[in-house]
Design a protein around this motif. Sequence first.
Motif, mmCIF file in Angstrom:
data_model
loop_
_atom_site.group_PDB
_atom_site.id
_atom_site.type_symbol
_atom_site.label_atom_id
_atom_site.label_comp_id
_atom_site.label_asym_id
_atom_site.label_seq_id
_atom_site.Cartn_x
_atom_site.Cartn_y
_atom_site.Cartn_z
ATOM 1 N N THR A 101 25.020 35.041 -3.798
ATOM 2 C CA THR A 101 25.214 36.495 -3.702
ATOM 3 C C THR A 101 23.913 37.189 -4.103
ATOM 4 N N LEU A 102 23.688 38.331 -3.477
ATOM 5 C CA LEU A 102 22.454 39.075 -3.733
ATOM 6 C C LEU A 102 22.714 40.564 -3.525
ATOM 7 N N SER A 103 22.345 41.379 -4.505
ATOM 8 C CA SER A 103 22.462 42.835 -4.372
ATOM 9 C C SER A 103 21.070 43.445 -4.339
ATOM 10 N N VAL B 210 22.971 47.369 -1.044
ATOM 11 C CA VAL B 210 23.656 46.491 -0.096
ATOM 12 C C VAL B 210 23.858 45.129 -0.759
ATOM 13 N N TYR B 211 24.906 44.456 -0.310
ATOM 14 C CA TYR B 211 25.289 43.182 -0.927
ATOM 15 C C TYR B 211 25.330 42.088 0.133
ATOM 16 N N PHE B 212 24.734 40.958 -0.204
ATOM 17 C CA PHE B 212 24.751 39.802 0.684
ATOM 18 C C PHE B 212 25.484 38.639 0.018
ATOM 19 N N LYS B 213 26.188 37.883 0.824
ATOM 20 C CA LYS B 213 26.807 36.635 0.390
ATOM 21 C C LYS B 213 26.534 35.597 1.463
ATOM 22 N N ASN B 214 25.709 34.618 1.103
ATOM 23 C CA ASN B 214 25.345 33.565 2.069
ATOM 24 C C ASN B 214 24.804 34.150 3.379
ATOM 25 N N LEU B 215 23.879 35.098 3.249
ATOM 26 C CA LEU B 215 23.203 35.748 4.380
ATOM 27 C C LEU B 215 24.105 36.687 5.174
ATOM 28 N N THR B 216 25.336 36.878 4.718
ATOM 29 C CA THR B 216 26.242 37.818 5.374
ATOM 30 C C THR B 216 26.215 39.148 4.620
ATOM 31 N N LEU B 217 26.070 40.228 5.351
ATOM 32 C CA LEU B 217 26.067 41.560 4.744
ATOM 33 C C LEU B 217 27.509 41.959 4.437
ATOM 34 N N ILE B 218 27.780 42.230 3.170
ATOM 35 C CA ILE B 218 29.146 42.541 2.736
ATOM 36 C C ILE B 218 29.511 43.986 3.024
ATOM 37 N N ASN B 219 28.544 44.878 2.948
ATOM 38 C CA ASN B 219 28.826 46.300 3.199
ATOM 39 C C ASN B 219 29.426 46.498 4.580
ATOM 40 N N LYS B 220 30.292 47.497 4.689
ATOM 41 C CA LYS B 220 30.866 47.835 5.990
ATOM 42 C C LYS B 220 29.782 48.393 6.901
ATOM 43 N N ASN B 221 29.967 48.151 8.203
ATOM 44 C CA ASN B 221 29.020 48.704 9.170
ATOM 45 C C ASN B 221 28.896 50.219 8.990
ATOM 46 N N ILE C 27 19.469 48.098 7.695
ATOM 47 C CA ILE C 27 19.697 46.698 7.309
ATOM 48 C C ILE C 27 20.504 46.047 8.420
ATOM 49 N N LEU C 28 20.008 44.924 8.904
ATOM 50 C CA LEU C 28 20.667 44.203 9.998
ATOM 51 C C LEU C 28 20.951 42.761 9.580
ATOM 52 N N ALA C 29 22.083 42.238 10.038
ATOM 53 C CA ALA C 29 22.424 40.826 9.777
ATOM 54 C C ALA C 29 23.334 40.328 10.897
ATOM 55 N N ASN C 30 23.538 39.002 10.903
ATOM 56 C CA ASN C 30 24.435 38.372 11.877
ATOM 57 C C ASN C 30 24.076 38.766 13.307
ATOM 58 N N LYS C 31 22.806 38.526 13.649
ATOM 59 C CA LYS C 31 22.292 38.804 15.001
ATOM 60 C C LYS C 31 22.473 40.270 15.405
ATOM 61 N N GLY C 32 22.399 41.143 14.432
ATOM 62 C CA GLY C 32 22.489 42.574 14.707
ATOM 63 C C GLY C 32 23.899 43.119 14.783
ATOM 64 N N LYS C 33 24.893 42.283 14.511
ATOM 65 C CA LYS C 33 26.287 42.749 14.563
ATOM 66 C C LYS C 33 26.676 43.504 13.294
ATOM 67 N N GLN C 34 25.990 43.200 12.216
ATOM 68 C CA GLN C 34 26.228 43.903 10.956
ATOM 69 C C GLN C 34 25.086 44.886 10.718
ATOM 70 N N ILE C 35 25.445 46.148 10.511
ATOM 71 C CA ILE C 35 24.448 47.212 10.419
ATOM 72 C C ILE C 35 24.774 48.120 9.239
ATOM 73 N N TYR C 36 23.753 48.450 8.485
ATOM 74 C CA TYR C 36 23.901 49.481 7.457
ATOM 75 C C TYR C 36 22.661 50.354 7.533
ATOM 76 N N GLN C 37 22.859 51.660 7.773
ATOM 77 C CA GLN C 37 21.726 52.552 8.027
ATOM 78 C C GLN C 37 21.734 53.722 7.049
ATOM 79 N N LEU C 38 20.556 54.078 6.569
ATOM 80 C CA LEU C 38 20.413 55.215 5.672
ATOM 81 C C LEU C 38 20.183 56.487 6.478
#
Length: 539
Positions: A4-6, A239-250, A218-229
């Motif tokens: 996990t990484l914040s 933003v929070y990551f777990k095993n390279l997966t972005l936990i925050n909602k799109n 912030i992009l993850a999972n081939k651009g399927k997960q997005i978090y924008q300021l």
Amino acid sequence: MNRTLSISIAQLNLLVGDIKGNSERILKIVKKYDKYSDIIIFSELSLTGYPPEDLIFRSDFKKDCLIQLKRIQKASKHTAIILGHPWYEKNKIFNALSFFYKEKLISRYFKQSLPNYGVFDELRYFTSVHKNCIVKFKNYRLGLLICEDIWNNKIINSIKNAGAEMLLTINASPFEIHKQKIRNNLLFYHCKKFNIPIIYLNQVGAQDELIFDGNSIILANKGKQIYQLNEFKEQIATVYFKNLTLINKNKKNKKTSYIEQTYKALVMSTYDYINKNNFNGAILGLSGGIDSSLTVTIAVDAIGKERVQAIMMPFRYTRKISILNAKIQAKLLGIKINIININSIFDEFIKLIKPIIKDIKYTVVEENIQARCRAIILMAISNKYNKLVLTTSNKSESAVGYSTLYGDLAGGFNILKDISKTLVFKLAKYRNTISTIIPKNIINRAPSAELAPRQLDQDTLPPYSVLDKILKEYIENNLSKNELIKLGFNKKIVYKIIDLIDNNEYKRRQSPIGPKITVRNFGKDRRYPITSGFKNKII
């Protein structure tokens, strides 16, 4: 392994040269967020603000940087800090990124790809080092980049092949019309191709003619997960990551048109220029025409109606409808307006110079004296109350020299400097979709400087719909006269317009700065000699 990484991303509006002030802001944010963030990231050259330009060569500037760097390093006791700053080593300067943790320097990265085009002069200041930087932290392998590096496919390939499993890039990427889409497409491409999360932090705010739009993503999972300021606003997000997966909602920003983005950019630029330079407010000549109408509206949206003052300065050629329009506009905005008739001032000027210039009437001399009378009034009030004079010439007028040196060009900031006449109308119509502030009869009137009886812009210029296309192709795309004629533009009009552009470089060089909006503005983007024997001849 459960990893996990914040990460807290600080999209800030910083002041160039205010090293201690910027450091204090950074330290406050670290203190607030280090309780629940593994890493806190700040933007490119965030310690000094971007771009510091020749301040970076000063020994006292260097000393202040080193002092504040030590303070920030000590603040990394509980959380890692990624910070952009200049670094001095022997006789070289680097655009650097430091990774501090537990009060130690874990790694320092030097920007590899130094932009040296358009508004960028990084080869003037920095030395490039072609070496990747990957930091092992919390069981992650973090690849660190600075701005232009992310645009270089060779660098991205290299750092990915070296084992990076997440890219963190700090940026100071200036705003241009349509650039946000290009930038995001690039990031999506990298994320999808390499299946690697990307944290792209961009600074926000305006610095002289540059505008930084934020829009960190912030992009993850081939651009399927997005978090924008947010765009054009300060924001700090975690933003929070777990095993390279972005936990925050799109979270994607609502799509905005380039017109809306441009308007927001102009408002932010005006706000920052006035406030960062410690002016009490703004003052301008409100003529009842479209340019001053849009300018005063942007100024009010930027700093509030209490800090904006309008002066209507009619002359014998000013139509009654212009005075009425100015009054209506001021009432709609809720701003103070003073009306000062310049007839007597003008007549006194004429009386004084008539022995030298005998035949004055209905010449450019008479027209320019009107504009200069108005400039004297505005500058006097500016000096008395420390209010910034806003000039109102648009890019189309500046291009062909339809503005007066020491007259309507006299002032401190030109909001419309990079805005064509056709774009002026679009921005005015857009602003009226929010609330009707610009009277429709101002938008619908034929443009006129009203410096002579029954004068219209199109008496001596082609329609702006044609003029602005020629200007765009010549100024922004560097097309020659021959190439413009091949596109179907009238030969005589092309000759006339290009000659006007070339012959008025001396005038533009003496005009105030204004926000850069297009790919090439009349500023750092376009450095043409004033004295030149080059002519765009037909081949």
